[in-house]
Design an enzyme around this catalytic site. Sequence first.
Site, PDB file in Angstrom:
ATOM      1  N   GLU A  60       0.829  -1.206   0.000  1.00 55.41           N
ATOM      2  CA  GLU A  60       0.000   0.000   0.000  1.00 55.41           C
ATOM      3  C   GLU A  60       0.868   1.263   0.000  1.00 55.41           C
ATOM      4  OE1 GLU A  60      -2.072  -3.252   2.476  1.00 55.41           O
ATOM      5  OE2 GLU A  60      -0.038  -2.482   2.152  1.00 55.41           O
TER       6      GLU A  60
ATOM      7  N   CYS B  78       0.333   1.388   7.266  1.00 58.56           N
ATOM      8  CA  CYS B  78      -0.158   1.717   5.929  1.00 58.56           C
ATOM      9  C   CYS B  78      -1.478   2.471   6.002  1.00 58.56           C
ATOM     10  CB  CYS B  78      -0.322   0.446   5.091  1.00 58.56           C
ATOM     11  SG  CYS B  78       1.250  -0.247   4.533  1.00 58.56           S
TER      12      CYS B  78
END
Length: 198
Positions: free
Chosen positions: A113, A140
């Site tokens: 991500e 993330c």
Amino acid sequence: MAADYSNTANVLDTDNTDTAQVPDDIFVIVASSDKRSDYLSWREYFMSTAFLASLRSKDPATRVGACIVNRQLQIVGIGYNGMPRGCPDDKMPWGKSSPDRLFNKHLYVCHAEMNAILNKNSADVENCVLYSTLFPCNECSKIIIQSGIKEVVHYSDKHRKKPETIAAKRMLAKANVETNQFIPTMERLVIDFTEVNK
């Protein structure tokens, strides 16, 4: 007065047809409506892209891919979990069982991500949707929130009982980032490189 297309078949069956003789609107009528019914939906397409990206990961335990899509359904970022740029894969730790944390991968690996957001090919990812093969971790999720992404579509939630995932879900919910689990309509998707030549 309705157009007369009684000679259409004969005109279009001729190999040397002069297209100037064919009415402009004839193509609306003769166009085939037998399109494929087994094509990928947008969500299947984007999640499949995330899974394809995950195959680039060198992680022997968990391969994760992510794909970011804007409101125009355009892909603006792709990433997978791997070592930071300039850190040779062969010289970095990939294990996670050493009693010394410095010899485990967790302190070094950049998650999918994060990489997808940093790899963006647009000015920003505001109001975009992020597709990930695995529910994002807490770190993330912070980046997802700060970047302005408004929805996360994930496939696996296998770490749902871990504190990192629980914290991630709390933050995303409080930040009004929508989360949805992707439910596939097929068990597997096979890429056949030979199909294009058939």
